[in-house]
Structure formats: C-alpha cells, structure tokens
Design an enzyme around this catalytic site. Structure first.
Site, PDB file in Angstrom:
ATOM      1  N   ASP A  28       0.880  -1.206   0.033  1.00  0.00           N
ATOM      2  CA  ASP A  28      -0.071   0.158   0.231  1.00  0.00           C
ATOM      3  C   ASP A  28       0.988   1.157  -0.291  1.00  0.00           C
ATOM      4  O   ASP A  28       2.211   0.969   0.279  1.00  0.00           O
ATOM      5  CB  ASP A  28      -1.058  -0.150   1.408  1.00  0.00           C
ATOM      6  CG  ASP A  28      -1.771   1.167   1.298  1.00  0.00           C
ATOM      7  OD1 ASP A  28      -2.310   1.670   0.613  1.00  0.00           O
ATOM      8  OD2 ASP A  28      -1.739   1.449   2.448  1.00  0.00           O
ATOM      9  N   ASP A  64      -1.771  -0.975   5.865  1.00  0.00           N
ATOM     10  CA  ASP A  64      -2.262  -0.311   7.349  1.00  0.00           C
ATOM     11  C   ASP A  64      -3.641  -0.374   7.739  1.00  0.00           C
ATOM     12  O   ASP A  64      -3.921  -0.004   8.707  1.00  0.00           O
ATOM     13  CB  ASP A  64      -1.569   0.943   7.455  1.00  0.00           C
ATOM     14  CG  ASP A  64      -2.177   2.245   6.646  1.00  0.00           C
ATOM     15  OD1 ASP A  64      -2.509   3.023   7.252  1.00  0.00           O
ATOM     16  OD2 ASP A  64      -2.359   1.882   5.413  1.00  0.00           O
ATOM     17  N   ASP A  93      -0.333   4.972   1.087  1.00  0.00           N
ATOM     18  CA  ASP A  93      -0.728   6.035   2.105  1.00  0.00           C
ATOM     19  C   ASP A  93      -0.703   5.143   3.423  1.00  0.00           C
ATOM     20  O   ASP A  93      -1.392   4.259   3.694  1.00  0.00           O
ATOM     21  CB  ASP A  93      -1.935   6.804   2.011  1.00  0.00           C
ATOM     22  CG  ASP A  93      -1.880   7.569   0.629  1.00  0.00           C
ATOM     23  OD1 ASP A  93      -0.937   8.090   0.452  1.00  0.00           O
ATOM     24  OD2 ASP A  93      -2.942   7.735  -0.051  1.00  0.00           O
TER      25      ASP A  93
END
Length: 234
Positions: free
Chosen positions: A26, A185, A28
């Site tokens: 990922d 996250d 961001d």
C-alpha cells in the site's frame, strides 16, 4: 524477531522467514506518511466548496479509500457534486503531495527486498499517476515492477481492484505470482487482499491498529519487522 499472528488468530510465532513470491505495498500510511498533505488539501477543498468544516479526526476517514467513496460516505456528496469535490481536492493536493515523507525504515525495506530479487508492486487507491510521481520523488520508483492505482475519476481504485491489477502486471513482467502478499495499514487492505485470495501483513506504523487490522496474516510494528518476516535484513 517475534512477529505474531493477526488479531483474531491464534497467538503464535509465525515461521520465519515467511517467503512470498512477490510483495505488494500500500502507499498512504504504509510507505509514506501522507496524512498531513491530504488533510491540508481536504481543508482547502472544503473551504472552496463551502462544505461544513470537519475536524482533523473526521478528515482522516478520507485517507486510504477511493475519494469518491470518501466524499459520498463522509460528506454526503453524489453525482456531479462528488466529481467536483474530487477534482477540487486533487487540484489542491497537487501542491502538497510531494510533502509526504517515507516512514523510517521503509526505503531500507524496499531496497533490501529489491536487492534480494523479490518482485515488488504498489497497490494503492490513489490516482496512479500521482503514486508514480511520489515514488519517483522518494527515489523508490525503480524498485517496483508495477504500480497499480486509480484511473481518472477514481475508476478501478477499490483495494481489491488495484491488488488484482498489480498481480496481473507483475505476472506480465515475468514474476512468480503464485504466492504474493500485500502489506497495508487499514482494514480495506486486509479485506482487499482477502477478496483476491492473498495474505496481508498489517503495518502498525501507519494509520491502523491491531483492531482495525484484524484478520491480517501478521502484524508488524516497524518495517524492520516486515524484513525479518520476509527473510531480508533491514
């Protein structure tokens, strides 16, 4: 290094190294700390559009998912109003997006995996062109065989879609994608990986927490822990 299974699974030490054939990241909240730049652009967009102000905590709900979903779910905008909000945000974000630093240890993890010959990709709901610019600015673009993100209008930007596209592009580049893993996250990282039938490692240094990342194959508090899990020294 002890890396535990994700919340909701048996608390056990995973076999090390855990050896996927390809690694997807990922962007961001995993590679870059993008929240300050995103929130600054959102505040400017809300002001310009005359939308009711939201607190920083409320604006954090926009970080991660596709923008069209963020403005629909968190600002009640649909149709042309939604499209105008996305375009206004992106105009402001262009001025802030390169002010998003890499998390400590991320560059070392990415470069160690690349040096070890592990095929790497980025799978993000961010506009794909912006993702490439950010990675190039950070000096990491050359480490990735594929970058998969949203197209114009946020088309194809949901997590499962960008993970699927990243795996397809890795395969086209000749990578073994029989056992990929995604590192992210937030809960949509876990859900998107599950939809595509692959494991997810939860990055606790980002915007999530063990509860949000329930169902992840493993949780790691720092990039070095991911390196230990994947068998590379960071």
């Amino acid at each position: 290094m002890h890396v535990t299974a994700g919340a909701g699974r048996e608390d056990r030490q995973l076999p090390l190294p855990y050896a996927p054939t390809a690694v997807l990241f990922d962007l961001d909240g995993t590679l870059i700390d993008s929240a300050p730049a995103i929130l600054a652009a959102l505040e400017l967009a809300f002001d310009e559009l005359g939308l009711p102000k939201q607190t920083p905590a409320e604006l954090m709900r926009f970080v991660g998912p596709p923008l069209v979903d963020g403005f629909r779910l968190n600002a009640g905008l649909t149709g042309t109003a939604n499209a105008e909000a996305v375009a206004t945000y992106r105009r402001h974000y262009r001025d802030t997006m390169l002010d998003s630093p890499l998390y400590d240890g991320v560059a070392e993890l990415v470069r160690a995996l690349h040096a070890a010959g592990v095929p790497l990709a980025v799978a993000t709901s961010k506009h794909e062109g912006y993702a490439r610019e950010i990675l190039e600015h950070a000096g990491l673009l050359d480490c990735f065989s594929a970058v998969s993100g949203a197209a114009a209008g946020d088309l194809g930007g949901r997590k499962a879609q960008v993970i699927h596209a990243a795996i397809e592009r890795l395969a086209e580049a000749g990578a073994d994608v029989s056992r990929p893993v995604h590192i992210g996250d937030l809960d949509h990282d876990v859900a998107g990986a599950r939809t595509e039938g692959i494991d997810c490692i939860g990055a606790l240094w980002g915007y999530g927490n063990p509860e949000i990342l329930r169902g992840a194959k493993a949780l790691a508090a720092a990039p070095a822990e991911v390196g230990a899990l994947l068998g590379v020294e960071v």
